[in-house]
Design a protein around this motif. Structure first.
Motif, PDB file in Angstrom:
ATOM      1  N   MET A 149       0.849  -1.194   0.000  1.00  0.00           N
ATOM      2  CA  MET A 149       0.000   0.000   0.000  1.00  0.00           C
ATOM      3  C   MET A 149       0.887   1.248   0.000  1.00  0.00           C
ATOM      4  O   MET A 149       0.592   2.231  -0.684  1.00  0.00           O
ATOM      5  N   GLY A 150       1.982   1.219   0.779  1.00  0.00           N
ATOM      6  CA  GLY A 150       2.911   2.352   0.820  1.00  0.00           C
ATOM      7  C   GLY A 150       3.523   2.589  -0.547  1.00  0.00           C
ATOM      8  O   GLY A 150       3.582   3.726  -1.034  1.00  0.00           O
ATOM      9  N   LEU A 151       3.964   1.501  -1.181  1.00  0.00           N
ATOM     10  CA  LEU A 151       4.567   1.620  -2.511  1.00  0.00           C
ATOM     11  C   LEU A 151       3.545   2.139  -3.517  1.00  0.00           C
ATOM     12  O   LEU A 151       3.814   3.092  -4.257  1.00  0.00           O
ATOM     13  N   GLY A 152       2.350   1.545  -3.510  1.00  0.00           N
ATOM     14  CA  GLY A 152       1.306   1.955  -4.449  1.00  0.00           C
ATOM     15  C   GLY A 152       0.939   3.420  -4.266  1.00  0.00           C
ATOM     16  O   GLY A 152       0.887   4.189  -5.233  1.00  0.00           O
ATOM     17  N   ASN A 153       0.729   3.823  -3.005  1.00  0.00           N
ATOM     18  CA  ASN A 153       0.339   5.216  -2.763  1.00  0.00           C
ATOM     19  C   ASN A 153       1.461   6.193  -3.113  1.00  0.00           C
ATOM     20  O   ASN A 153       1.204   7.298  -3.587  1.00  0.00           O
ATOM     21  N   SER A 154       2.714   5.780  -2.893  1.00  0.00           N
ATOM     22  CA  SER A 154       3.818   6.700  -3.192  1.00  0.00           C
ATOM     23  C   SER A 154       3.929   6.920  -4.697  1.00  0.00           C
ATOM     24  O   SER A 154       4.295   7.999  -5.146  1.00  0.00           O
ATOM     25  N   LEU A 155       3.587   5.888  -5.505  1.00  0.00           N
ATOM     26  CA  LEU A 155       3.640   6.052  -6.960  1.00  0.00           C
ATOM     27  C   LEU A 155       2.514   6.963  -7.442  1.00  0.00           C
ATOM     28  O   LEU A 155       2.711   7.813  -8.315  1.00  0.00           O
ATOM     29  N   ILE A 156       1.336   6.798  -6.829  1.00  0.00           N
ATOM     30  CA  ILE A 156       0.202   7.653  -7.207  1.00  0.00           C
ATOM     31  C   ILE A 156       0.493   9.096  -6.818  1.00  0.00           C
ATOM     32  O   ILE A 156       0.288  10.033  -7.598  1.00  0.00           O
ATOM     33  N   SER A 157       1.031   9.262  -5.603  1.00  0.00           N
ATOM     34  CA  SER A 157       1.353  10.614  -5.144  1.00  0.00           C
ATOM     35  C   SER A 157       2.479  11.219  -5.983  1.00  0.00           C
ATOM     36  O   SER A 157       2.502  12.424  -6.248  1.00  0.00           O
ATOM     37  N   LEU A 158       3.408  10.359  -6.445  1.00  0.00           N
ATOM     38  CA  LEU A 158       4.527  10.857  -7.257  1.00  0.00           C
ATOM     39  C   LEU A 158       4.024  11.629  -8.470  1.00  0.00           C
ATOM     40  O   LEU A 158       4.430  12.773  -8.709  1.00  0.00           O
ATOM     41  N   VAL A 159       3.110  11.009  -9.224  1.00  0.00           N
ATOM     42  CA  VAL A 159       2.682  11.681 -10.455  1.00  0.00           C
ATOM     43  C   VAL A 159       1.643  12.765 -10.201  1.00  0.00           C
ATOM     44  O   VAL A 159       1.495  13.681 -11.002  1.00  0.00           O
ATOM     45  N   ASN A 160       0.911  12.668  -9.077  1.00  0.00           N
ATOM     46  CA  ASN A 160      -0.128  13.667  -8.833  1.00  0.00           C
ATOM     47  C   ASN A 160       0.390  14.905  -8.111  1.00  0.00           C
ATOM     48  O   ASN A 160      -0.107  16.001  -8.338  1.00  0.00           O
ATOM     49  N   ASP A 161       1.372  14.721  -7.223  1.00  0.00           N
ATOM     50  CA  ASP A 161       1.760  15.819  -6.341  1.00  0.00           C
ATOM     51  C   ASP A 161       3.051  16.509  -6.749  1.00  0.00           C
ATOM     52  O   ASP A 161       3.393  17.549  -6.213  1.00  0.00           O
ATOM     53  N   ILE A 162       3.797  15.906  -7.676  1.00  0.00           N
ATOM     54  CA  ILE A 162       5.092  16.517  -7.979  1.00  0.00           C
ATOM     55  C   ILE A 162       4.891  17.790  -8.795  1.00  0.00           C
ATOM     56  O   ILE A 162       3.947  17.896  -9.589  1.00  0.00           O
ATOM     57  N   VAL A 190       8.457  14.097  -2.504  1.00  0.00           N
ATOM     58  CA  VAL A 190       7.578  13.119  -3.147  1.00  0.00           C
ATOM     59  C   VAL A 190       8.414  12.121  -3.952  1.00  0.00           C
ATOM     60  O   VAL A 190       8.204  10.909  -3.903  1.00  0.00           O
ATOM     61  N   GLU A 194      10.559   3.806  -1.535  1.00  0.00           N
ATOM     62  CA  GLU A 194       9.632   2.670  -1.583  1.00  0.00           C
ATOM     63  C   GLU A 194      10.039   1.688  -2.672  1.00  0.00           C
ATOM     64  O   GLU A 194      10.029   0.478  -2.458  1.00  0.00           O
ATOM     65  N   LEU A 204       7.389   9.337 -14.426  1.00  0.00           N
ATOM     66  CA  LEU A 204       7.064  10.767 -14.538  1.00  0.00           C
ATOM     67  C   LEU A 204       7.000  11.219 -15.995  1.00  0.00           C
ATOM     68  O   LEU A 204       6.338  12.202 -16.309  1.00  0.00           O
ATOM     69  N   GLY A 225       0.176   1.786  -9.312  1.00  0.00           N
ATOM     70  CA  GLY A 225      -0.050   1.965  -7.879  1.00  0.00           C
ATOM     71  C   GLY A 225      -1.308   1.265  -7.421  1.00  0.00           C
ATOM     72  O   GLY A 225      -1.297   0.523  -6.426  1.00  0.00           O
ATOM     73  N   ILE A 268      -1.982  -1.987  -4.736  1.00  0.00           N
ATOM     74  CA  ILE A 268      -2.857  -1.887  -3.569  1.00  0.00           C
ATOM     75  C   ILE A 268      -3.930  -2.971  -3.654  1.00  0.00           C
ATOM     76  O   ILE A 268      -4.225  -3.664  -2.671  1.00  0.00           O
TER      77      ILE A 268
END
Lengths: 203, 203
Positions: free
Chosen positions: A42-55, B7, B14, B34, B45, B49
């Motif tokens: 879950m940590g890995l999955g969420n970090s990948l989603i956050s990577l592309v959304n939040d960067i 991020v 991860e 990216l 991601g 999950i």
């Protein structure tokens, strides 16, 4: 290959889409995650989603950043007069790791490569113009790959802006520290003789 | 290494937690994602999950499954009399790919390995007992690694259940198809002579 579960098959499909990872490795990674506590995947999955959304991309140098202006560009201790032109963020990390550079950067986002369909318009070359208009820059340093694409990109930029009044330089090419001359390639060795440096006992 | 964005640093952390992936490769993979459309990283991601949240284990054979009973165990065309005992799901996939086996499976979930702290109690050995009590099984086939741990596991199970009236067999060890005798290891070659087979022109 037939997987016992669609969920597993989907994960293997997605993982094996990454460069350099085949289906066997993807299955090994998926099974590894299944053996770990759920929080790991879950940590890995969420970090990948956050990577592309939040960067975010720094407006000044196009580096990745958590803010509008990155830490390097907003650091007032670094010189605005020196701009190092690099291809991507890995080059920034590599140069920062040397601890020898106190100027700022400009990330092109690639190099001119007709083979891969990358022309000057796909690169952040307009930012060079913007930096010139700001009037703070004194020197642009090319830190591009020592390949034909890298050389072409440097030449294109140099030709376009050579009359702008700023200096253009390139990182030194030569024999790497620890290399034996016998095994060095002829071009590097040739360049290192032509561009020889005054002997410095501190080197 | 200092990353320009938290991020990005988190994603690299991860990814590099996966076996066989170092920090440089992790950064390369993150930068690759990216450069792709956002949906690519979101798909990856979410599939990871969903992998750990939605996957089920077959109650009969302990294989991964989308249902309570997996496709193999619920397939009435496959024999209930033959049970192939394997270590993990990769072995099931490998045997299924041969298309030569029409029985069912039992996944131990590992092998006895005192070095790694895995004892018989961590494996699905009680399921063998359950299969015996059901009374349908005629033969258990060991398809375990040809290592000391694999041999120990097979021996443990054989010793525990040898008086139960069912047959125990093991997949054949010998010279692989395409192998040259000159380069075969002595133990495999020795076993293949001792366990020689009647010559069959169809082989």
């Amino acid at each position: 290959m037939d997987y016992p579960s669609k969920v597993l098959a989907k994960a293997v499909d997605e993982i094996s889409g990454l460069p350099g990872i085949g289906r066997k490795t993807a299955l090994r990674l998926a099974l590894h995650l299944l053996k770990q506590p759920n929080s790991r995947a879950m940590g890995l999955g969420n970090s990948l989603i956050s990577l592309v959304n939040d960067i975010k991309y720094c407006k000044e140098c196009h580096n990745f950043s958590d803010f509008e202006i990155c830490d390097i560009c907003s650091n007032s201790k670094r010189s605005d007069e020196l701009i190092c032109i690099v291809e991507d963020v890995r080059d920034v990390i590599a140069i920062e790791n040397t601890g020898k550079y106190k100027g700022k950067y400009l990330i092109l986002g690639g190099k001119i490569s007709p083979m891969e369909g990358v022309g000057p318009n796909q690169l952040n070359i307009s930012s060079i113009e913007k930096k010139l208009n700001d009037g703070k820059v004194r020197e642009f340093i090319f830190a591009l790959s020592a390949t034909m694409e890298g050389d072409t990109t440097a030449y294109y930029i140099y030709k376009k802006f050579k009359n702008s009044g700023v200096t253009f330089s390139s990182i030194a090419r030569g024999i790497a520290v620890g290399d034996e001359l016998e095994y060095a390639d002829e071009i590097s060795l040739g360049r290192s003789i032509v561009n020889r440096l005054p002997y410095n006992e501190k080197d």
